[in-house]
Scaffold this active site. Structure first.
Site, PDB file in Angstrom:
ATOM      1  CG  HIS A 134       0.459   0.707  -0.852  1.00  0.00           C
ATOM      2  ND1 HIS A 134      -0.685   1.385  -0.416  1.00  0.00           N
ATOM      3  CD2 HIS A 134      -0.324  -0.397  -1.412  1.00  0.00           C
ATOM      4  CE1 HIS A 134      -1.824   0.903  -0.735  1.00  0.00           C
ATOM      5  NE2 HIS A 134      -1.620  -0.106  -1.591  1.00  0.00           N
ATOM      6  CG  PHE A 168      10.221  -4.647   3.166  1.00  0.00           C
ATOM      7  CD1 PHE A 168      10.551  -4.991   1.761  1.00  0.00           C
ATOM      8  CD2 PHE A 168      10.789  -5.320   4.128  1.00  0.00           C
ATOM      9  CE1 PHE A 168      11.323  -6.349   1.549  1.00  0.00           C
ATOM     10  CE2 PHE A 168      11.468  -6.621   4.149  1.00  0.00           C
ATOM     11  CZ  PHE A 168      11.911  -6.982   2.846  1.00  0.00           C
ATOM     12  CE  LYS A 169       6.870  -5.577   9.982  1.00  0.00           C
ATOM     13  NZ  LYS A 169       8.144  -5.192   9.850  1.00  0.00           N
ATOM     14  CG  HIS A 170       1.412  -4.425   0.998  1.00  0.00           C
ATOM     15  ND1 HIS A 170       0.129  -5.157   1.195  1.00  0.00           N
ATOM     16  CD2 HIS A 170       1.507  -3.988  -0.394  1.00  0.00           C
ATOM     17  CE1 HIS A 170      -0.460  -4.973  -0.198  1.00  0.00           C
ATOM     18  NE2 HIS A 170       0.466  -4.543  -0.946  1.00  0.00           N
ATOM     19  CG  HIS A 192       3.058  -5.813  -5.516  1.00  0.00           C
ATOM     20  ND1 HIS A 192       3.548  -6.263  -4.364  1.00  0.00           N
ATOM     21  CD2 HIS A 192       1.876  -5.206  -4.963  1.00  0.00           C
ATOM     22  CE1 HIS A 192       2.676  -5.904  -3.273  1.00  0.00           C
ATOM     23  NE2 HIS A 192       1.769  -5.317  -3.679  1.00  0.00           N
ATOM     24  CG  ASP A 193       2.219  -1.806  -3.818  1.00  0.00           C
ATOM     25  OD1 ASP A 193       1.801  -1.269  -5.240  1.00  0.00           O
ATOM     26  OD2 ASP A 193       1.467  -2.313  -3.086  1.00  0.00           O
ATOM     27  CG  ASP A 202      -2.036  -5.906  -4.402  1.00  0.00           C
ATOM     28  OD1 ASP A 202      -1.257  -5.717  -3.338  1.00  0.00           O
ATOM     29  OD2 ASP A 202      -2.475  -5.411  -5.254  1.00  0.00           O
ATOM     30  CD  GLN A 208     -11.956  -4.275   4.882  1.00  0.00           C
ATOM     31  OE1 GLN A 208     -11.610  -3.276   4.110  1.00  0.00           O
ATOM     32  NE2 GLN A 208     -11.289  -5.278   4.688  1.00  0.00           N
TER      33      GLN A 208
END
Length: 503
Positions: free
Chosen positions: A211, A213-215, A251-252, A361, A412
């Site tokens: 979680h 900055f790249k996310h 958002h995060d 997201d 997954q």
């Protein structure tokens, strides 16, 4: 790297990318394989300052060895062993067993936590000020670059590869999104204010595995792509699009790397402050508007009070919708309005905006596997960190985060089958064009992890059979040794007197 810049006649702050013959971006590094006249690389300046001079001799230094390429190669080898050989070599398996045993001992002995194997939440994960200042300077130097049309179009697709872009370059791309959606002109957002806002957002995303900055960028880029793919500009107001993009950016914010379940069970400050109600999502909203209270980075400062109120309400709704405990409620509401969906209905649009940020997201599996799989590794690292801390602190262990119970494919297959696909399919019912862009790739990802799970199960069975066979051999060898020892000893020795007489 100096030679590449010179060859491209690039300026010192221009963004340079290298493409392989297949058209994929690759790293410029000392380990780059040579090309040939029949298999050429493509060197391109994707963002340039049109007013700057070409790179001169003042540029010094060279690009260091790229560890990300090494990491991808190792991941490829690991998958190749698992899928093609169907079993892990004995020496690797034995090493894993030893590491697992050592970790288990450490987890069960609380006083060993000083070794630093468990995350101390009090230490924080904020970016060092030196790192932030370096990125800020680089971003400001790049902020006036003209990004190529090819990259602008690529930015609108779900296939975009975030791993090939540095943080400062990512901020340039976020700036492009606001510009190309006409937000700057429509809502009178000054360039320097947008730049300061994006930098403050970057600064408030922590250095954690997933979680980060790249996310934030990936979620925003997927939202940006969905806006273009579904032609939302002709269906919704510009202010709604501004709400959705800014919600994705924020958002995060200040995510700690520990989910709501941990916050509540550990009775953290966030859980106490928000009464166990979406503590993280409420915190992300609060941090976002804390940043926007600063005049120098308030991108909404030229809007009317009514516009600001609408934007604030919309952003709060969108960010709170990312709490997965609300997933079924939001999805069911969307399904109920879908047959009669009306873009002029405010309630319908509000639900759609929540669905869009939810899709964005959790959209990694809609990307190419070489982009998506490294993200899964990052997510599992964050999950395992949390379960380790939960064990150490005596808290309930989140089942899908327990490294002793969860594997990459098992994490997954269920998630894709029961969460991702049902959500994506409902959105595609409203926008059929999304079938090829996000649903087909997710189905392929499900097949990929299903096969990986089967391979793991085969390996497990082979290992179990090998262990049984090894125990059988050990038992047979033990029996043989016992028999041989009896044979060598011969008949029982006579009594001492008889022995003496015999002598």
């Amino acid at each position: 790297f100096y030679l590449f810049r010179s060859a491209a006649e690039a300026g010192p702050h221009d963004i340079l990318k290298l493409y392989n013959p297949k058209g994929n971006i690759i790293n410029i590094s000392p380990g780059l394989e040579p090309n040939s006249p029949t298999s050429c690389y493509k060197l391109e300046v994707v963002a340039a300052d049109c007013n700057s001079e070409p790179l001169g001799v003042e540029l010094a230094g060279a690009l260091g060895f790229d560890l990300s390429s090494m990491e991808k190669r190792l991941q490829g080898l690991e998958k190749k062993i698992l899928i093609e050989a169907s079993e892990t070599p004995a020496v690797v398996y034995e090493l894993k067993k030893q590491v697992d045993s050592f970790r288990e001992k450490l987890e069960s002995v609380e006083h060993l936590s000083w070794l630093g194997l468990f995350k101390d939440l009090s230490e924080g994960t904020h970016k060092p000020s030196e790192e932030c200042e370096h990125v800020r300077e680089k971003f400001l130097q790049m902020s006036s670059l003209e990004v190529s049309e090819e990259v602008r179009q690529y930015l609108k697709t779900p296939t975009f590869d975030n791993w090939q872009w540095e943080d400062a370059e990512i901020m340039v791309l976020l700036q492009v999104m606001y510009t190309d959606l006409d937000f700057n002109a429509t809502f009178n957002i000054e360039p320097e204010v947008l730049q300061q806002f994006l930098f403050e957002v970057y600064r408030r995303y922590n250095n954690i595995p997933f979680h980060n900055f790249k996310h934030c960028f990936c979620v925003t880029q997927m939202m940006y792509g969905l806006i273009w793919l579904t032609d939302l500009r002709s269906k919704m107001d510009g202010i709604d699009l501004l709400i959705m993009l800014t919600s994705a950016v924020c958002h995060d914010l200040d995510h700690t790397g520990y989910n709501n379940a941990y916050q509540i069970n550990a009775r953290t400050e966030l859980a106490l402050r928000y009464n166990d109600i979406s503590p993280l999502e409420n915190h992300h909203c609060a941090v976002a508007f804390e940043l926007l209270e600063k005049t120098e980075c308030n991108i909404f400062r030229n809007l009317s009070m009514d516009q600001y109120k609408r934007i604030r309400e919309g952003i709060i709704k969108c960010i709170l919708a990312t709490d997965m405990t609300r997933h079924n409620d939001i999805l069911n509401k969307f399904k109920s309005i879908l047959p009669s969906f009306d873009f002029t209905n405010t309630d319908h649009k509000d639900v759609l905006m929540m669905i869009l940020i939810k899709v964005s997201d959790i959209s990694n599996e809609a990307r190419p596997m070489e982009v998506a799989e490294p993200w899964l590794d990052c997510l599992l690292q964050e999950f395992y960190n949390q379960s380790d801390v939960e064990k150490l602190e005596g808290l309930p262990v989140t089942p899908f985060m327990d490294r002793d119970k969860v594997t990459k494919p098992s994490s997954q297959t269920g998630f894709i089958r029961f969460v991702l696909l049902p959500l994506f399919i409902e959105l595609a019912n409203l926008f059929p064009c999304l079938e090829q862009h996000i649903i087909n790739p997710v189905r392929k990802a499900l097949d990929y992890y299903t096969e990986m799970e089967k391979a793991l199960e085969r390996e497990k069975q082979i290992r179990a059979q090998s262990e049984v066979a090894a125990k059988g051999r050990d038992s047979a060898v033990g029996s043989q040794c016992t028999a041989e020892s009896h044979t060598e000893a011969g008949p029982e020795a006579p009594e001492p007197d008889a022995q003496q007489n015999h002598s």
